[in-house]
Design a protein around this motif. Structure first.
Motif, PDB file in Angstrom:
ATOM      1  N   LEU B 299       0.897  -1.351  -0.200  1.00 30.71           N
ATOM      2  CA  LEU B 299       0.167  -0.128   0.027  1.00 30.71           C
ATOM      3  C   LEU B 299       0.853   0.795   0.266  1.00 30.71           C
ATOM      4  O   LEU B 299       0.372   2.546  -0.079  1.00 30.71           O
ATOM      5  N   SER B 301       3.114   2.056  -1.316  1.00 30.28           N
ATOM      6  CA  SER B 301       3.342   2.347  -3.128  1.00 30.28           C
ATOM      7  C   SER B 301       2.194   3.094  -3.748  1.00 30.28           C
ATOM      8  O   SER B 301       2.465   3.419  -4.845  1.00 30.28           O
ATOM      9  N   VAL B 302       0.870   2.564  -3.474  1.00 30.00           N
ATOM     10  CA  VAL B 302      -0.281   3.551  -3.995  1.00 30.00           C
ATOM     11  C   VAL B 302      -1.249   4.574  -3.296  1.00 30.00           C
ATOM     12  O   VAL B 302      -1.292   5.503  -4.031  1.00 30.00           O
ATOM     13  N   TYR B 303      -0.708   4.806  -1.734  1.00 33.47           N
ATOM     14  CA  TYR B 303      -1.492   5.613  -1.433  1.00 33.47           C
ATOM     15  C   TYR B 303      -0.370   7.184  -0.828  1.00 33.47           C
ATOM     16  O   TYR B 303       1.145   6.996  -0.508  1.00 33.47           O
TER      17      TYR B 303
END
Lengths: 157, 338
Positions: B299, B301-303
């Motif tokens: 997560l 790298s996503v948020y």
């Protein structure tokens, strides 16, 4: 609410899809980017061409060049402070005999701040060393604009 | 014959004394945690790099893809000088990371890592694990205060707000699960799921989601990493730490993540569910935990990071009402595990 959930799913899906793509960077010390014409790297000095006019020291906006008195020489010779240099290239433009030239190298490492200040003799020797290294550097990579990734590197043959 | 009873007969120690020593030190405790931390931090950096189209750590052990990078970092950090600031409160500054890590390591005594692999079994082991985990933010606040640094103190203040919000949600989801299984012992919970053949995440997905999000908050994972907040407050309460003490503060969050994901595996994923032998069952629990940890580090790298007020709003106004829904769902689903 629905839109928010969808944006979470979109973000996760984007990250997962990126996992499958190959990286767009290259292995820096092994490969080297092909420098474009007119690239301004560190400044190299050739002792035998210099006439000691001190124009370079006058024009240098960062005062990286300074004239030194060298033992056994009537004229003043330029010394170089790499820590101050802003790589503008004005000194190489104004030099009447092309004793100063731009290289395509910028990644040089020094032990200490003091060793970045070079007197004319040091600078001559260091320039010879860098010229030799420049010839012997690793494989060159050329950069392309890629629709998928943004950038793509390809080896120059 | 289990490995523990074999060892106890050779050492001449009783079983009940050996278990609480072996569980936090060997498996599921610190010896298992070392390779997990090594792998997870490497995977975190590698996956983030991959998503951002970079290569990631590679120089140390290039053939293995740079997996030994953290070992190299660890060796460097272990031999670094431990600097105690002049204005810091010396003893609490030095003892707080050790105390916090010991508290988290003590949690491994009650959380089972496989069938019959546990420190001690109790009727309230769920509550004991929760209590030990929720003690460590208090020590983190001590760290921030003892450092006598503005970043540390801001970080410690955030830790107070964040940990209260997270732990209420965590406790609510755990209690909902306990209500569903009718027990607070990890072994009994896993056995209940085994008997029914349905893992808790299927029966009560709301509680599982709440637990997962609360774990992300408690362990400072990325959307909720505002206690560390590198771009704002350097390293939060851990700013002043150097050397081996810094390594402890860093390992603290990963140890918390490991033990909480172990709890998630036991409570919601059925623990060692398809298998019942100690070795394969333990491997099953270990793999499930590792996959959960990989998801939680992915997560990053996503948020992006949420603001403090957004986090507080999300947890108190959105997730706490959901916890009530989880409770009612548990009351309905209770018939599955009778």
């Amino acid at each position: 609410m629905k839109n928010r959930l969808r944006s979470h799913v979109d973000a996760l899906a984007t990250a997962v899809s990126r996992l499958t793509k190959s990286p767009m960077t290259f292995f820096y010390p092994d490969y080297e980017e092909d420098k474009p014409y007119g690239y301004r790297g560190v400044i190299l000095y050739s002792n035998e061409k210099c006439i000691g006019c001190s124009l370079c020291a006058q024009i240098c906006p960062a005062r990286a060049l300074k004239m030194y008195r060298v033992p056994g020489d009537k004229r003043l010779r330029p010394g170089y402070d790499l820590g101050r240099c802003i790589f503008c290239g004005l000194c190489t433009d104004i030099c009447p005999t092309d004793a100063l030239e731009l290289s395509s190298v910028h990644d040089k490492v020094f032990d200490s701040l003091e060793s970045m200040v070079m007197d004319p003799v040091d600078w001559t020797l260091w320039s010879r060393k860098v010229r030799g290294e420049e010839m012997a550097r690793g494989r060159k990579m050329r950069v392309w604009i890629d629709e998928d990734k943004g950038l793509r590197y390809e080896e120059v043959r | 014959m289990s490995p523990v009873s074999w060892l106890s007969s050779h050492l001449g120690l009783p079983d009940w004394l050996l278990r609480p020593i072996l569980a936090p030190l060997v498996y599921p405790g610190l010896l298992a945690f070392m390779p997990v931390a090594l792998f997870i931090i490497w995977a975190e950096r590698k996956v983030t790099a991959r998503v951002q189209m970079r290569v990631g750590p590679l120089y140390v052990s290039r053939r293995l893809g740079g997996v030994l990078q953290l070992l190299a970092d660890g060796v460097r950090i272990a031999f670094q000088e431990v600097i105690v600031p002049e204005t810091a409160e010396k003893y609490s500054f030095m003892l707080a990371p050790i105390a916090a890590f010991s508290l988290v390591a003590a949690t491994f005594t009650v959380v089972p890592g496989g069938p019959g692999v546990y420190g001690f079994d109790s009727n309230i082991s769920l509550l004991i694990a929760y209590a030990l985990i929720s003690l460590s933010p208090i020590v983190t606040v001590v760290m921030g205060w003892a450092s006598n640094n503005k970043f540390s103190q801001i970080g410690a203040g955030r830790e107070i707000i964040v940990s209260i919000a997270g732990e209420v949600t965590l406790l609510a989801s755990l209690l909902a699960a306990a209500m569903m299984y009718g027990s607070m012992s990890f072994n009994a919970i896993v056995e209940a799921q085994n008997d029914a053949g349905i893992p808790g995440i299927v029966a009560n997905p709301v509680a599982a989601l709440l637990f997962f999000i609360a774990v992300l908050l408690i362990t400072d994972r990325v959307p909720f990493d505002l206690v560390l907040g590198e771009q704002e407050i350097v390293q939060g309460p851990y700013t002043e730490y150097t050397g081996i003490l810094f390594a402890l503060t860093m390992a603290l969050d990963y140890a918390k993540l490991y033990v909480l994901m172990l709890m998630f595996t036991n409570v919601f994923l059925g623990g060692w569910m398809p298998f019942n032998t100690p070795l394969i069952g333990s491997l099953c629990v270990f793999t499930k935990t590792l996959v959960l940890m990989l998801i939680s580090v992915f997560l990053r790298s996503v948020y992006g990071r949420m603001r403090l007020d957004q986090v507080a709003y999300l947890f108190w106004a959105r997730l706490l009402p959901l916890a009530l829904a989880a409770f009612s769902l548990s009351a309905v689903m209770h018939f599955l595990y009778r």
